[in-house]
Design an enzyme around this catalytic site. Structure first.
Site, PDB file in Angstrom:
ATOM      1  CG  ASP A 134      -2.253   0.519   1.053  1.00  0.00           C
ATOM      2  OD1 ASP A 134      -2.362   1.627   0.515  1.00  0.00           O
ATOM      3  OD2 ASP A 134      -3.226  -0.171   1.424  1.00  0.00           O
TER       4      ASP A 134
ATOM      5  CG  ASP B  27      -4.737   5.905   0.885  1.00  0.00           C
ATOM      6  OD1 ASP B  27      -5.625   5.056   1.080  1.00  0.00           O
ATOM      7  OD2 ASP B  27      -4.670   6.993   1.499  1.00  0.00           O
TER       8      ASP B  27
ATOM      9  CD  GLU C 112      -9.121   4.703  -1.545  1.00  0.00           C
ATOM     10  OE1 GLU C 112     -10.115   4.565  -0.830  1.00  0.00           O
ATOM     11  OE2 GLU C 112      -8.084   5.241  -1.157  1.00  0.00           O
TER      12      GLU C 112
ATOM     13  CG  HIS D 125      -8.938  -1.273   4.495  1.00  0.00           C
ATOM     14  ND1 HIS D 125      -8.812  -1.359   3.129  1.00  0.00           N
ATOM     15  CD2 HIS D 125      -8.518  -0.031   4.832  1.00  0.00           C
ATOM     16  CE1 HIS D 125      -8.321  -0.225   2.665  1.00  0.00           C
ATOM     17  NE2 HIS D 125      -8.133   0.599   3.678  1.00  0.00           N
ATOM     18  CG  ASP D 126     -11.416   2.097   3.713  1.00  0.00           C
ATOM     19  OD1 ASP D 126     -10.920   2.112   4.856  1.00  0.00           O
ATOM     20  OD2 ASP D 126     -10.827   2.516   2.705  1.00  0.00           O
TER      21      ASP D 126
HETATM   22  C1  NOJ Z   1      -8.350   5.319   2.052  1.00  0.00           C
HETATM   23  C2  NOJ Z   1      -7.997   4.151   2.933  1.00  0.00           C
HETATM   24  O1  NOJ Z   1      -8.487   2.982   2.334  1.00  0.00           O
HETATM   25  C3  NOJ Z   1      -8.604   4.439   4.281  1.00  0.00           C
HETATM   26  O2  NOJ Z   1      -8.548   3.327   5.134  1.00  0.00           O
HETATM   27  C4  NOJ Z   1      -7.899   5.624   4.869  1.00  0.00           C
HETATM   28  O3  NOJ Z   1      -8.517   5.992   6.082  1.00  0.00           O
HETATM   29  C5  NOJ Z   1      -7.934   6.826   3.919  1.00  0.00           C
HETATM   30  N1  NOJ Z   1      -7.674   6.480   2.564  1.00  0.00           N
HETATM   31  C6  NOJ Z   1      -6.887   7.834   4.316  1.00  0.00           C
HETATM   32  O4  NOJ Z   1      -5.606   7.329   4.044  1.00  0.00           O
END
Ligand code: NOJ
Length: 535
Positions: free
Chosen positions: A103, A199, A239, A311-312
């Site tokens: 990541d 990210d 992302e 994970h989000d």
């Molecule tokens: C996206 C990530 O997937 C998330 O977990 C994170 O809190 C935010 N970006 C900030 O880095």
């Protein structure tokens, strides 16, 4: 249909498993997952059928956003192990022919990163590593609540933080920052890493007069990262909340030094209204979204990232299907709908045992700053404590971050010590050991599906055609390569019947154990895969 760039095609052979290191497997008894835990489970992952791992951040970090606030990009957090452990992981993965995707967080650092500490002091070299101004430049809000501008007493200026106060945004207009991130990429590639998940890549270029994404220099920065000769063949997935196909096309182009693929999040909104409020459970909506992107990306020869969980987000099947009496059927149906399409499957840890959301009666069982901020907002908006908690139970990111439930022992076989986050509330019922012994095993279905994909080039490289109509309460698609045609039938929540399946060929995979081959009636979430050779 445009042809996929040849070099891209190998990426279609990847099956990527996303690991949240803090919650995967603890080997040193501190209640926190570690790199050795991942090494211990590599054979398990290989048996499942994955050949690549995306590792969520495991770099040194004070952990305000669980590792997405990095204080040293070149160092593993001590709670996860040492660099020696990391070298060992890379070597063990190599031995098994597995790829490692790290990541990369280029939009912000931790406020404990040396760059920020020296920048807030105003040291010349670091002065412009972040966005500092005498007053806020706009009314942007931070993703975890409040204003995106924070006054700093030491520097006596405001800095930008798109996420938590402890996550200051890097200033990419400064060439020294670009160089720092290039060096970080080189460092990991030289250690043997095969690619990166990047990210919030859409946020690295800013336009203070507009939205906090897709700024004017975004592509220049992407090229600076990945258009360089030494890294231009690595795998990259961004992302990126791109809204339409033209925007997506601007981001995916290997030869132009763009990304290999990106995550498109449309379908994740099914079954919810905003992140914390349940919506209508409906697989039809999910189908319509993925079909649209599947066909558009295929038309342009681009790779589709096939994922439902990360994970989000709380587990997908709890939102869109039945996570109680038909949990096995729901989990396997969703897997067939996504992972037999054209693209790269991304499996988030725990999906292969059908994990669901958890339920707790107190905020003490949560950890994520996003849900604490949201909880306060719900109370301010007039919710009772119970209502606010229900919303958190439904939507908290912690749902996806509970320790992996390996078995029925204390702490679910994740650790010998109380874990950093309470184990899933249904871990006694949903864990790997139970699943593997069950007649209906999500793990075994995943393994069978991935084996089929691995053995059949048509399921990796073949063209997708959609057969079912929009009004149908099911999804039928084919994957064709040369003479070989696979037909995948996935029924949704209501029983349905298809006219005839004879033309589909012989059945090779299904999820209802008592299914009779050739049956045209499909029960809730029933799936079947057929194969034929056309002359
Ligand atoms: C996206 C990530 O997937 C998330 O977990 C994170 O809190 C935010 N970006 C900030 O880095």
């Amino acid at each position: 249909m445009l042809h996929m760039v040849k070099k891209y095609e190998n990426f279609l052979d990847m099956v990527i498993y996303q690991i949240y290191p803090k919650s995967f497997k603890d080997t040193n008894g501190d209640g926190i997952g570690d790199i050795q835990g991942i090494i211990e489970k590599l054979d398990y992952l290989q048996d499942l059928g994955v050949n690549a791992i995306w590792l969520c951040p495991c770099y040194k970090s004070p952990g305000h956003d669980n590792g997405y606030d990095i204080s040293d990009y070149r160092c593993i957090a001590p709670e996860y192990g040492t660099m020696e452990d990391m070298y060992c992981l890379i070597a063990e993965m190599r031995k098994r022919g597995m790829k490692l995707i790290m990541d990369l967080v280029p939009n912000h650092t931790s406020n404990e990163h040396e760059w920020f500490i020296r920048s807030r002091k105003g040291e010349e070299k670091y002065r412009d590593y972040y966005y500092w101004f005498d007053k806020p430049q706009n009314d942007w809000g931070a993703s975890f609540g409040g204003s995106a501008w924070q006054y700093d007493d030491e520097r006596e200026q405001y800095y930008l933080h798109s996420y938590a106060v402890q996550q200051p945004d890097l200033n990419w207009t400064n060439p020294a920052v670009v160089k720092e991130i290039q060096d970080v990429i080189n460092y990991w590639v030289n250690l043997g890493v095969d690619g990166f998940r990047i990210d919030v890549i859409d946020q690295i270029s800013k336009n203070f007069d507009g939205q906090n994404s897709f700024g004017p220099h975004l592509h220049e920065y992407i090229h600076a990262m990945f258009g360089r000769d030494n890294v231009k063949d690595i795998f990259t997935v961004g992302e990126c909340w791109a809204g339409d196909i033209d925007e997506i096309r601007r981001h995916i182009d290997y030869d132009r030094g763009e990304l290999s693929t990106l995550f498109q999040f449309d379908h994740l909104e099914a079954g919810r209204v905003g992140k914390f409020t349940p919506g209508e459970k409906n697989l039809k909506k999910v189908r319509d979204k993925i079909v649209m992107w599947q066909l558009k990306l295929q038309d342009f020869g681009l790779i589709h990232s096939l994922f439902t969980d990360n994970h989000d987000n709380a587990p997908f099947i709890s939102r869109v299907a039945d996570d109680h009496s038909l949990r096995y059927e729901s989990a396997t149906c969703v897997a067939a709908m996504f992972y037999l399409l054209r693209g790269i499957p991304f499996i988030y840890q725990g999906q292969e045992i059908g994990i669901t959301t958890s339920s707790y009666d107190s905020m003490a069982s949560f950890n994520d700053l996003e849900c604490f901020n949201a909880y306060q907002e719900f109370l301010k908006a007039g919710c009772t404590e119970k209502e606010a908690l229900n919303k958190v139970n439904f939507g908290s990111r912690d749902n996806a971050r509970r320790p992996f439930a390996w078995d029925n022992s204390r702490y679910a076989g994740f650790s010998t010590h109380e874990p950093w986050l309470p184990i899933a509330s249904r871990a006694d019922e949903i864990n790997l050991a139970i699943d593997q012994q069950a007649e209906k095993s999500v793990f075994r279905f995943y393994r069978d599906l991935l084996r089929l994909r691995r053995e059949e080039p048509a399921l990796r490289r073949g063209v997708t055609d959609v057969i079912s109509a929009e009004e149908d309460n099911f999804f039928i698609f084919t994957r064709t390569l040369d003479d070989r045609v696979f037909t995948v039938v996935c029924n949704f929540e209501q029983p349905s019947a298809i006219e005839d399946s004879k033309g589909f060929g012989s059945e090779i995979l299904h999820n209802y154990l008592d299914r009779k081959a050739g049956n045209t009636a499909f029960r809730p979430y029933e799936i079947a895969v057929f194969v034929s050779n056309h002359q």
